[in-house]
Design a protein around this motif. Structure first.
Motif, PDB file in Angstrom:
ATOM      1  N   MET A  73     -52.995   6.880  44.334  1.00 32.54           N
ATOM      2  CA  MET A  73     -52.069   7.185  43.227  1.00 32.54           C
ATOM      3  C   MET A  73     -50.744   7.723  43.761  1.00 32.54           C
ATOM      4  N   PHE A  74     -50.861   8.514  44.809  1.00 36.79           N
ATOM      5  CA  PHE A  74     -49.649   9.082  45.419  1.00 36.79           C
ATOM      6  C   PHE A  74     -48.775   7.963  46.004  1.00 36.79           C
ATOM      7  N   ILE A  75     -49.423   7.016  46.668  1.00 38.39           N
ATOM      8  CA  ILE A  75     -48.668   5.867  47.237  1.00 38.39           C
ATOM      9  C   ILE A  75     -47.968   5.103  46.109  1.00 38.39           C
ATOM     10  N   LYS A  76     -48.707   4.920  45.010  1.00 36.42           N
ATOM     11  CA  LYS A  76     -48.132   4.163  43.877  1.00 36.42           C
ATOM     12  C   LYS A  76     -46.883   4.900  43.333  1.00 36.42           C
ATOM     13  N   ILE A  77     -46.985   6.215  43.233  1.00 29.86           N
ATOM     14  CA  ILE A  77     -45.842   6.998  42.735  1.00 29.86           C
ATOM     15  C   ILE A  77     -44.650   6.846  43.684  1.00 29.86           C
ATOM     16  N   LEU A  78     -44.933   6.962  44.992  1.00 24.32           N
ATOM     17  CA  LEU A  78     -43.842   6.821  45.969  1.00 24.32           C
ATOM     18  C   LEU A  78     -43.213   5.435  45.881  1.00 24.32           C
ATOM     19  N   LYS A  79     -44.065   4.438  45.737  1.00 20.81           N
ATOM     20  CA  LYS A  79     -43.549   3.069  45.688  1.00 20.81           C
ATOM     21  C   LYS A  79     -42.617   2.897  44.484  1.00 20.81           C
ATOM     22  N   ASP A  80     -43.088   3.343  43.318  1.00 20.87           N
ATOM     23  CA  ASP A  80     -42.257   3.207  42.115  1.00 20.87           C
ATOM     24  C   ASP A  80     -40.925   3.942  42.281  1.00 20.87           C
ATOM     25  N   GLU A  81     -40.980   5.118  42.872  1.00 25.92           N
ATOM     26  CA  GLU A  81     -39.753   5.904  43.025  1.00 25.92           C
ATOM     27  C   GLU A  81     -38.820   5.290  44.071  1.00 25.92           C
ATOM     28  N   LEU A  82     -39.391   4.706  45.131  1.00 24.84           N
ATOM     29  CA  LEU A  82     -38.543   4.034  46.132  1.00 24.84           C
ATOM     30  C   LEU A  82     -37.818   2.855  45.496  1.00 24.84           C
ATOM     31  N   ILE A  83     -38.562   2.109  44.682  1.00 28.02           N
ATOM     32  CA  ILE A  83     -37.949   0.947  44.020  1.00 28.02           C
ATOM     33  C   ILE A  83     -36.820   1.409  43.096  1.00 28.02           C
ATOM     34  N   LYS A  84     -37.099   2.490  42.366  1.00 31.46           N
ATOM     35  CA  LYS A  84     -36.080   3.032  41.451  1.00 31.46           C
ATOM     36  C   LYS A  84     -34.816   3.442  42.230  1.00 31.46           C
ATOM     37  N   LEU A  85     -35.050   4.046  43.396  1.00 27.09           N
ATOM     38  CA  LEU A  85     -33.946   4.518  44.230  1.00 27.09           C
ATOM     39  C   LEU A  85     -33.059   3.361  44.711  1.00 27.09           C
ATOM     40  N   MET A  86     -33.710   2.252  45.071  1.00 29.04           N
ATOM     41  CA  MET A  86     -32.948   1.122  45.620  1.00 29.04           C
ATOM     42  C   MET A  86     -32.324   0.272  44.519  1.00 29.04           C
ATOM     43  N   GLY A  87     -32.735   0.508  43.276  1.00 32.29           N
ATOM     44  CA  GLY A  87     -32.090  -0.168  42.148  1.00 32.29           C
ATOM     45  C   GLY A  87     -32.663  -1.541  41.874  1.00 32.29           C
ATOM     46  N   GLU A  88     -32.242  -2.108  40.767  1.00 33.54           N
ATOM     47  CA  GLU A  88     -32.702  -3.420  40.343  1.00 33.54           C
ATOM     48  C   GLU A  88     -32.215  -4.483  41.313  1.00 33.54           C
ATOM     49  N   LYS A  89     -32.976  -5.549  41.436  1.00 30.51           N
ATOM     50  CA  LYS A  89     -32.467  -6.678  42.218  1.00 30.51           C
ATOM     51  C   LYS A  89     -31.266  -7.266  41.465  1.00 30.51           C
ATOM     52  N   THR A  90     -30.149  -7.423  42.165  1.00 34.67           N
ATOM     53  CA  THR A  90     -28.929  -7.925  41.511  1.00 34.67           C
ATOM     54  C   THR A  90     -28.437  -9.155  42.267  1.00 34.67           C
ATOM     55  N   PRO A  91     -28.601 -10.347  41.693  1.00 34.97           N
ATOM     56  CA  PRO A  91     -28.173 -11.550  42.416  1.00 34.97           C
ATOM     57  C   PRO A  91     -26.652 -11.657  42.489  1.00 34.97           C
ATOM     58  N   ILE A  92     -26.157 -12.501  43.400  1.00 34.54           N
ATOM     59  CA  ILE A  92     -24.700 -12.673  43.423  1.00 34.54           C
ATOM     60  C   ILE A  92     -24.288 -13.433  42.167  1.00 34.54           C
ATOM     61  N   ASN A  93     -23.075 -13.178  41.768  1.00 37.64           N
ATOM     62  CA  ASN A  93     -22.605 -13.699  40.496  1.00 37.64           C
ATOM     63  C   ASN A  93     -21.347 -14.533  40.757  1.00 37.64           C
ATOM     64  N   LEU A  94     -21.541 -15.850  40.822  1.00 38.38           N
ATOM     65  CA  LEU A  94     -20.408 -16.733  41.118  1.00 38.38           C
ATOM     66  C   LEU A  94     -20.006 -17.444  39.829  1.00 38.38           C
ATOM     67  N   VAL A  95     -18.856 -17.082  39.283  1.00 44.03           N
ATOM     68  CA  VAL A  95     -18.486 -17.654  37.985  1.00 44.03           C
ATOM     69  C   VAL A  95     -17.419 -18.746  38.092  1.00 44.03           C
ATOM     70  N   HIS A  96     -16.497 -18.569  39.044  1.00 43.80           N
ATOM     71  CA  HIS A  96     -15.427 -19.567  39.142  1.00 43.80           C
ATOM     72  C   HIS A  96     -15.869 -20.767  39.972  1.00 43.80           C
ATOM     73  N   SER A  97     -15.132 -21.866  39.834  1.00 46.75           N
ATOM     74  CA  SER A  97     -15.371 -22.986  40.738  1.00 46.75           C
ATOM     75  C   SER A  97     -14.018 -23.511  41.234  1.00 46.75           C
ATOM     76  N   PRO A  98     -13.696 -23.413  42.499  1.00 46.28           N
ATOM     77  CA  PRO A  98     -14.523 -22.768  43.514  1.00 46.28           C
ATOM     78  C   PRO A  98     -14.566 -21.245  43.333  1.00 46.28           C
ATOM     79  N   SER A  99     -15.684 -20.669  43.751  1.00 46.33           N
ATOM     80  CA  SER A  99     -15.743 -19.207  43.734  1.00 46.33           C
ATOM     81  C   SER A  99     -15.560 -18.663  45.144  1.00 46.33           C
ATOM     82  N   PHE A 100     -15.112 -17.433  45.208  1.00 47.12           N
ATOM     83  CA  PHE A 100     -14.828 -16.813  46.506  1.00 47.12           C
ATOM     84  C   PHE A 100     -15.722 -15.597  46.727  1.00 47.12           C
ATOM     85  N   ILE A 101     -16.259 -15.527  47.943  1.00 42.14           N
ATOM     86  CA  ILE A 101     -16.995 -14.326  48.349  1.00 42.14           C
ATOM     87  C   ILE A 101     -16.229 -13.734  49.521  1.00 42.14           C
ATOM     88  N   MET A 102     -15.736 -12.531  49.326  1.00 40.92           N
ATOM     89  CA  MET A 102     -14.959 -11.874  50.388  1.00 40.92           C
ATOM     90  C   MET A 102     -15.867 -10.877  51.098  1.00 40.92           C
TER      91      MET A 102
END
Ligand code: GDP
Length: 292
Positions: A73-102
């Protein structure tokens, strides 16, 4: 990856296993081990404080104390909190064509390598990428990108090789209506943050209007890297981070601090020198690697 941190955290779980009924004191002691492990792993102290407060709230609940497997249970709590700390997975967001990544970052952080790795990954995902070599500061950076481009069969625009602004202007003209739908721009870093570099990057950013400004950060540089990330973000309003050299990082201080400190997501990680040693960032996978 994370060997040092994992080894220390394991001591905390082990202290809760095979004991029969555990007491609040046992949990408090395990939390203390976690706290020390994170501090020794070079995690930012504010991050550690907030993390430990959250873990305490959850772990001192009756559920853990009365559980038959408190360590799990302790491992599960740590895991959930580590995930929370690192934040949601956020994919790159390319809207223009061509799009630029700097790509921005300090010299040696792995920017040029990352430019090629990212182009290669996007190509595999069906994009038609092109590279722009505008690191005129580090000798050989442009040739390095040209060589990498050949390896992965992706063209590289080099322009006049001296003036990054001119290189970018040339590239903008060449890429317009060219059929390439994403351009990855390698820029010049410095060994330390300096005003000339920041001004140049701001100028390039306003010329290009990039969809993504990704700062490339070396995991091995610890809290110095996190401090630099904060400054780059304040000046350039980055859209996310690429953390490189994760393969050599036994501690995890950067990946566990950067989101909390900057409130910007990590989007990719570099896990080796080879072109395909590059991954999208999944917080749950990192948490699993840390907890073993
Ligand atoms: P730049 O000055 O920011 O353009 O840095 P480079 O792209 O030249 O990278 C500096 C060094 O770091 C090179 O030797 C790269 O091979 C190495 N490097 C980059 N990314 C990684 C990574 O994810 N893992 C490892 N082990 N080495 C990396």
């Amino acid at each position: 990856m994370f060997e040092g941190l994992r080894e220390k955290l394991t001591k905390a779980f082990k202290s809760l296993s095979g004991k029969g009924k555990i007491s609040e004191k046992n949990v408090q002691d395990a939390i203390k081990i976690v706290k020390l492990s994170l501090l020794e792993a070079d995690v930012n102290y504010k991050v550690v404080k907030s993390f430990i407060d959250d873990v305490k709230n959850k772990a001192l609940g009756e559920d853990v104390l009365s559980s038959l497997t408190p360590d799990q249970m302790f491992i599960k709590i740590l895991k959930d909190e580590l995930i929370k700390l690192m934040g949601e997975k956020t994919p790159i967001n390319l809207v223009h064509s061509p799009s630029f990544i700097m790509l921005v970052g300090l010299q040696g952080s792995g920017k040029t390598t990352t430019a090629a790795k990212l182009a290669n990954l996007l190509k595999k995902k069906g994009k038609n990428p092109i590279l722009i070599a505008a690191d005129t500061y580090r000798p050989a950076a442009i040739d390095q990108l040209v060589t990498l481009g050949k390896q992965i069969n992706i063209p590289v625009i080099t322009g006049d090789r001296k003036n990054p602004i001119k290189i970018v202007e040339t590239a903008l003209k060449e890429i317009k209506d060219s059929g390439y739908n994403v351009a990855i721009l390698d820029t010049a870093g410095r060994l330390h943050i300096d005003e000339e570099m920041m001004k140049e990057l701001e100028q390039i950013k306003s010329l290009v209007n990039p969809d993504e400004v990704l700062m490339v950060v070396d995991a091995m540089a610890g809290q110095d890297a996190v401090n630099s990330a904060k400054i780059f973000d304040e000046r350039l309003n980055v859209t996310g981070f690429v953390i490189t050299k994760m393969d050599g990082d036994a501690r995890g201080g950067v990946i566990l601090s950067i989101r909390y400190v900057t409130n910007k997501p990590v989007k990719f990680i570099g896990v080796g020198e080879k072109i395909d040693e590059f991954e999208e960032f999944f917080p749950d996978r990192i948490a699993n690697r840390i907890l073993g």
